[in-house]
Design an enzyme around this catalytic site. Structure first.
Site, PDB file in Angstrom:
ATOM      1  N   ARG A  61      -2.619  22.447   8.659  1.00  0.00           N
ATOM      2  CA  ARG A  61      -1.874  22.094   9.509  1.00  0.00           C
ATOM      3  C   ARG A  61      -0.848  23.260   9.704  1.00  0.00           C
ATOM      4  NH1 ARG A  61       2.747  19.410  11.228  1.00  0.00           N
ATOM      5  NH2 ARG A  61       2.897  18.500  13.421  1.00  0.00           N
ATOM      6  N   ILE A  87       1.735  20.347  18.442  1.00  0.00           N
ATOM      7  CA  ILE A  87       1.328  19.661  18.370  1.00  0.00           C
ATOM      8  C   ILE A  87       1.882  18.348  17.654  1.00  0.00           C
ATOM      9  CG2 ILE A  87       2.352  21.153  16.323  1.00  0.00           C
ATOM     10  CD1 ILE A  87      -0.588  20.841  14.755  1.00  0.00           C
ATOM     11  N   SER A  88       0.826  17.375  17.933  1.00  0.00           N
ATOM     12  CA  SER A  88       0.904  15.960  17.657  1.00  0.00           C
ATOM     13  C   SER A  88       1.441  15.621  15.824  1.00  0.00           C
ATOM     14  CB  SER A  88       0.169  15.327  17.666  1.00  0.00           C
ATOM     15  OG  SER A  88      -0.937  15.436  19.346  1.00  0.00           O
ATOM     16  N   GLN A  89       2.544  14.097  16.291  1.00  0.00           N
ATOM     17  CA  GLN A  89       2.961  14.297  14.898  1.00  0.00           C
ATOM     18  C   GLN A  89       1.386  13.151  13.950  1.00  0.00           C
ATOM     19  OE1 GLN A  89       5.378  10.617  15.458  1.00  0.00           O
ATOM     20  NE2 GLN A  89       5.779  10.303  13.084  1.00  0.00           N
ATOM     21  N   PRO A  90       1.790  14.124  12.808  1.00  0.00           N
ATOM     22  CA  PRO A  90       0.618  13.052  11.615  1.00  0.00           C
ATOM     23  C   PRO A  90       0.250  12.114  11.535  1.00  0.00           C
ATOM     24  CG  PRO A  90       1.585  15.263  10.545  1.00  0.00           C
ATOM     25  CD  PRO A  90       2.920  15.195  12.139  1.00  0.00           C
TER      26      PRO A  90
END
Ligand code: SAH
Length: 240
Positions: A61, A87-90
């Site tokens: 990431r 970028i989205s939260q994992p």
């Protein structure tokens, strides 16, 4: 006596070059993040898909976030990626990927490539990912990044994903990573019987509901609400 920088001392002490050392740090941070996602799912009474977690353990990431933010790459929150996008939260990436029930032979569509991270994770689990990004510089950068990192079963195209990607339809799964006001009918059409779509739906200002749309073998469509989420809005291409 000649003085050494801290990194040079580290290199001398371990025999491992400093950049490799850094990659190892990132890898252990990534493993801890994946463990915490597994723990979070368990605390919610769910079992995170081990294949999804294994994929997330491999995707760097830190290569998908701006250089100045690499050290935050393995924290469980969204990060800015430029052009006003994130970028989205994992944890959300894990949940959305899980909901798609990816299978090795699947062909998937993503709407909202952003950094390319979600596409990279999904690409480890399926045959091919087609991904559409409406912001041209992001489409260009993510295509280049995915290529450089060797994700050769992801194809990125610049365009408005509302219309899907008819040339490669129908899809086993569709993931929309921007908040839509409604479920775009072309995407429902481009879903295979037995296919699944994951999409945040709701007002563009507030939060959305993450929806799981399923098309059964007879083409009947049902929808389930999973959880509230907050995504950047799905925008539309300017038309004359
Ligand atoms: N999946 C991304 C995060 C996406 S953020 C990642 O892993 O990094 C949402 C992205 O959707 C943004 O990059 C935004 O530009 C894009 N987007 C918004 N509306 C879109 C549309 N109609 N078609 C394609 N992409 C769109």
């Amino acid at each position: 006596m000649k003085s050494f920088g801290a990194l040079a001392i580290l290199t001398l002490a371990t025999g491992i070059p400093a950049h490799t050392e850094r990659e190892l740090d990132y890898a252990s941070a990534r493993a801890r993040l994946v463990d915490s996602i597994r723990g979070y799912a368990r605390s919610m009474g769910a079992r995170a898909d081990p294949r999804v977690l294994a994929a997330m353990r491999t995707v760097p990431r830190h290569q998908f976030v701006p250089a100045g933010q690499r050290d935050e790459a393995y924290r469980d929150y969204p990060l800015p990626i430029g052009e006003g996008q994130t970028i989205s939260q994992p944890t959300i990436v894990a949940m959305m990927t899980h909901l798609l029930k990816p299978e090795p032979g699947d062909v998937m569509l993503e709407v909202g490539t952003g950094s390319g991270y979600q596409a990279a994770v999904l690409s480890r689990l399926v045959d091919h990912v087609y991904s559409i990004e409406i912001v041209e510089p992001l489409a260009r950068r993510s295509a280049k990044r995915l290529d450089a990192l060797g994700y050769d079963n992801v194809t990125v195209q610049h365009g408005d994903g509302y219309a899907g990607w008819p040339a490669h339809a129908p899809f086993d799964g569709i993931i929309v990573t921007a908040g839509a006001k409604h479920v775009p009918p072309p995407l429902v059409e481009q879903l295979k019987p037995g296919g699944r779509m994951v999409i945040p739906v709701g007002s563009s200002l507030g939060t959305q509901e993450l929806k799981l749309i399923m098309k059964d073998g007879k083409g009947r469509v049902t929808s389930r609400t999973i959880t509230p989420v907050r995504f950047v809005p799905l925008t539309r291409e300017e038309r004359d």
